[in-house]
Design an enzyme around this catalytic site. Structure first.
Site, PDB file in Angstrom:
ATOM      1  N   PRO A 186       0.845  -1.202   0.000  1.00 60.77           N
ATOM      2  CA  PRO A 186       0.000   0.000   0.000  1.00 60.77           C
ATOM      3  C   PRO A 186       0.879   1.250   0.000  1.00 60.77           C
ATOM      4  O   PRO A 186       1.865   1.316   0.719  1.00 60.77           O
ATOM      5  CB  PRO A 186      -0.797  -0.110   1.309  1.00 60.77           C
ATOM      6  CG  PRO A 186      -0.060  -1.075   2.156  1.00 60.77           C
ATOM      7  CD  PRO A 186       0.729  -1.962   1.252  1.00 60.77           C
ATOM      8  N   GLU A 187       0.531   2.215  -0.842  1.00 62.57           N
ATOM      9  CA  GLU A 187       1.272   3.470  -0.830  1.00 62.57           C
ATOM     10  C   GLU A 187       0.528   4.465   0.068  1.00 62.57           C
ATOM     11  O   GLU A 187      -0.563   4.175   0.560  1.00 62.57           O
ATOM     12  CB  GLU A 187       1.430   3.976  -2.262  1.00 62.57           C
ATOM     13  CG  GLU A 187       2.291   3.012  -3.080  1.00 62.57           C
ATOM     14  CD  GLU A 187       3.218   3.702  -4.068  1.00 62.57           C
ATOM     15  OE1 GLU A 187       3.680   4.816  -3.761  1.00 62.57           O
ATOM     16  OE2 GLU A 187       3.468   3.131  -5.129  1.00 62.57           O
TER      17      GLU A 187
END
Ligand SMILES: [Zn+2]
Length: 276
Positions: free
Chosen positions: A2-3
């Protein structure tokens, strides 16, 4: 992985779903997720009320009413799930916070890389993992006078420098490729060579990209789903990431994929020329 925009989406979901709930008890099924003393973790958090959930770069910060905060990093594919029946958690759920209203928050992590850590709220800024983070897009210190020296003191290529979370934080592999395409900068350009105007473009593009991504709920790469089970809608708007062989949106030349600093890197060889 996940960014930052995905983590922001997770944060917003958690605020809606679990803010102001009080922990009744905690079930730790895989103790390695907890950094530090597990007994103390259980003792301090039992009975504590969750008063806020904040974010710094990709770290989630859960603030409790007893002057403690929990720092949580999802790493590769950690997720939070809210359920009202413990049987709805599968074997990959390693930590379960049971609230006094009988709902529960589970931390699910197939690869078990994520970590949680309890610190005094007043000592958060002394925490090593948070302290070393550079300024992040959309924050007050993400401005030219602050960012220019941070970037241009490096001789390494700009792709690697932008990925270094101690220089600026919050841009992962996808967003760095997008930001460099928007700024028309070749990913292998030495950071020290960048002009004032190029740094300004990087700042503006980063703000724009992260703002759009947050509004869209993040990208959908791998198994990322937010805490309400909703997938991000952003992947269709990517201009270069994952688009090798397809025509550039700006000039029609084919997007290329190369390795820069060991990371898969997408760019337009026409819009992003390497200046030596
Ligand atoms: Zn192009």
């Amino acid at each position: 992985m996940p960014e930052m925009p995905e983590v922001e989406t997770v944060r917003k979901g958690l605020v809606q779903l679990v803010k102001n709930k009080t922990i009744h008890s905690i079930e730790i099924r895989y103790p390695n997720i907890i950094e530090g003393n597990t007994e103390l973790f259980l003792e301090i958090l039992s009975g504590a009320k969750l008063i806020n959930i904040r974010r710094r770069a990709k770290f989630l910060i859960f603030d409790f009413d007893n002057e403690y905060s929990m720092i949580s990093h999802l790493r590769m594919e950690g997720k939070y799930q809210v359920r009202d029946n413990v049987e709805n958690f599968d074997k990959h759920v390693h930590v379960i916070f049971h609230f006094t209203d009988k709902t529960m928050l589970g931390y699910r992590d197939v690869r078990k890389f994520g970590r949680m850590k309890l610190v005094k709220t007043s000592e958060l800024n002394k925490d090593k993992s948070l302290q070393k983070l550079g300024p992040e897009p959309l924050s007050d210190d993400f401005v030219f006078d602050n960012i220019y020296p941070r970037i241009t003191k490096h001789k390494k290529n700009i792709k690697t420098v932008l990925l270094d979370q101690t220089v600026i934080s919050g841009l992962g592999n996808i967003y760095v490729d997008e930001v460099l395409w928007m700024s028309k900068i070749h990913p292998e350009t030495s950071a020290v060579m960048l002009t004032n105007s190029e740094i300004k473009k990087i700042i503006n593009s980063s703000n724009k990209e992260i703002k759009t991504a947050i509004e869209a709920g993040g990208t959908t790469i791998r198994s990322y789903v937010d805490s309400r089970g909703k997938s991000g809608q952003f992947q269709l708007q990517l201009n270069v990431y994952g688009r090798q062989g397809e025509p550039c949106e700006r000039c029609g030349v084919k997007i290329e994929k190369i390795k820069v600093g060991g990371r898969g890197t997408h760019f337009c060889p026409n819009c992003q020329k390497l200046v030596k």
